[in-house]
Design a protein around this motif. Structure first.
Motif, short mmCIF file in Angstrom:
data_model
loop_
_atom_site.label_atom_id
_atom_site.label_comp_id
_atom_site.label_asym_id
_atom_site.label_seq_id
_atom_site.Cartn_x
_atom_site.Cartn_y
_atom_site.Cartn_z
N ASP A 167 6.88 7.37 4.99
CA ASP A 167 7.96 6.89 3.54
C ASP A 167 8.78 7.99 3.33
O ASP A 167 10.33 8.07 3.49
CB ASP A 167 7.06 6.91 2.13
N PHE A 168 8.19 9.84 4.78
CA PHE A 168 9.32 10.20 4.56
C PHE A 168 9.97 10.10 6.00
O PHE A 168 11.19 10.20 5.65
CB PHE A 168 8.51 11.61 5.55
N THR B 103 0.61 -1.39 -0.13
CA THR B 103 0.21 0.26 0.04
C THR B 103 1.01 0.90 0.48
O THR B 103 0.47 2.38 -1.06
CB THR B 103 -0.87 0.10 1.13
N CYS B 104 1.78 1.29 1.32
CA CYS B 104 2.78 2.57 0.79
C CYS B 104 4.27 2.92 -0.22
O CYS B 104 4.64 3.67 0.53
CB CYS B 104 3.26 2.32 2.26
N GLY B 105 3.96 1.72 -0.56
CA GLY B 105 4.73 2.15 -2.04
C GLY B 105 6.19 0.94 -2.33
O GLY B 105 5.91 -0.07 -1.59
N LYS C 60 -0.09 4.37 10.59
CA LYS C 60 -0.91 4.44 9.78
C LYS C 60 -0.44 5.19 8.16
O LYS C 60 -1.06 4.95 7.08
CB LYS C 60 -2.06 4.29 10.16
N SER C 61 0.16 6.25 8.58
CA SER C 61 0.01 6.89 7.21
C SER C 61 1.75 7.18 6.21
O SER C 61 2.55 6.59 6.82
CB SER C 61 0.07 8.28 7.92
N ALA D 284 7.86 3.03 12.65
CA ALA D 284 7.32 2.98 10.84
C ALA D 284 7.99 1.79 10.77
O ALA D 284 6.74 0.54 10.13
CB ALA D 284 8.29 4.08 9.73
N LYS D 285 8.99 0.82 11.22
CA LYS D 285 9.13 0.15 10.49
C LYS D 285 8.62 -1.29 11.34
O LYS D 285 7.91 -2.03 10.93
CB LYS D 285 10.49 -0.52 10.91
N SER D 286 7.96 -0.60 12.13
CA SER D 286 7.06 -2.01 13.31
C SER D 286 5.58 -1.62 12.59
O SER D 286 4.97 -2.25 13.36
CB SER D 286 6.79 -1.83 14.78
N LYS D 287 5.33 -0.85 11.54
CA LYS D 287 4.23 -0.22 11.12
C LYS D 287 2.94 -0.44 11.91
O LYS D 287 1.84 -0.09 11.70
CB LYS D 287 3.11 -1.36 10.37
#
Length: 330
Positions: A264-265, A7-9, A258-259, A252-255
């Protein structure tokens, strides 16, 4: 790759971006970092026989920087070739060494600031017992840093499909444990040392407003302030950005984030801040040069080769006795 990644790229694009950033910046750091720290150790070993002005801490800081620089060729190879053929142990060791260098550098920069500040405020208290204390602080610092950095490799799973370093998968941990470890690393590894450095900067600057004495003139205080402020600049440029993105990268790595845009930033900013943390290997020798008059004199004048030749001649004339050494007193 899980659904969130889809979903995120593209994970492939992110990996290529990260490898490019690491390969370029580590290549830029390698040569000046190697030359600067080898030269620093050479000058300190050849000329510094007194341990005043935090010289012992500078030597240990140069050792920490040199250890990291020596691991950079393997890192550069990995990021250029996208594969790690050197085995799991060496991968984990280089990964571990990165964090040992970072937190050892933070520790010794804080020690340099504190010692220079104390030498200005209490100039008569620096005795041979204090020199022994400095050595003990260095040994204790290395021990504590090496032990407290063990979770970084222990929380990574073994080498997988030729991957290494930050691309090793994380060992599953609870959110509470992860938050606790990150909070301790942030507080003990960065916030407290930074507070000490900033406090030393303020105390040293305040000492300039006091009446000068024979023992500590205003020029000596300005030199100390320049050293302490240089330590603060290294902290803010190299280590502050990393410790801002460090907990966000974990989320971010542990998800937990949510954004997709924010995730990605963070994943694109964190490699840059990690490289900035390695930049101290180049900035520290520059700090020695511009804040230590003796270091600058030895590198700016043809005094070093002449002194070495004179020492060899004196040693030969006295039958191999210890050669005359230069003094660091300014």
């Amino acid at each position: 790759m899980n659904d969130t990644n889809h979903t995120c790229g593209s994970e492939k694009d992110l990996k290529q971006y990260q490898h490019f950033i690491y390969a370029v910046i580590y290549s830029v750091i390698l040569v000046p970092g190697l030359i600067g720290n080898v030269l620093a150790l050479w000058v300190f070993h050849a000329y510094v026989k007194e341990t005043k002005k935090a010289v012992i801490f500078m030597i240990n800081l140069a050792v920490a920087d040199l250890l990291q620089v020596l691991s950079l060729p393997l890192r550069i190879y990995y990021y250029l070739n996208h594969s790690w053929p050197f085995g799991s142990f060496l991968c984990m060791f280089c990964f571990y060494l990165k964090y040992v260098n970072m937190y050892a550098s933070i520790y010794f920069l804080a020690c340099i600031s504190a010692r220079r500040c104390m030498l200005i405020i209490y100039p008569l208290r620096y005795t041979s017992s204090k020199r022994r204390l400095d050595r003990q602080l260095c040994a204790a610092g290395w021990l504590v840093v090496c032990l407290t950095c063990l979770p970084f490799p222990l929380l990574r799973q073994g080498e997988e499909n030729g991957s290494c370093f930050s691309e090793l998968p994380l060992v599953p941990v609870s959110t509470g444990l992860g938050a606790t470890l990150i909070s301790l690393a942030e507080l003990l590894g960065f916030v407290l040392p930074l507070t000490l450095v900033l406090t030393c900067s303020w105390l040293t600057a305040a000492s300039l407003r006091e009446k000068t004495s024979v023992l500590q003139d205003s020029g000596e205080k300005r030199k100390a302030l320049k050293m302490v402020l240089s330590c603060a600049v290294v902290f803010l440029v190299c280590f502050a950005p990393y410790h801002v993105t460090f907990p966000l990268d974990f989320l971010a790595k542990s998800k937990a984030v949510k954004s997709c845009a924010f995730q990605d930033f963070i994943l694109r900013c964190h490699p840059v801040t990690l490289c900035l943390a390695s930049l101290n290997s180049c900035l520290d020798p520059v700090m020695y040069y511009f804040t230590t008059d003796e270091f600058k004199r030895r590198l700016s004048r043809p005094e070093l080769p002449e002194s070495l030749q004179l020492n060899r001649r004196l040693s030969s004339a006295t039958g191999g006795d210890k050669p005359v050494q230069s003094d660091l007193r300014e």
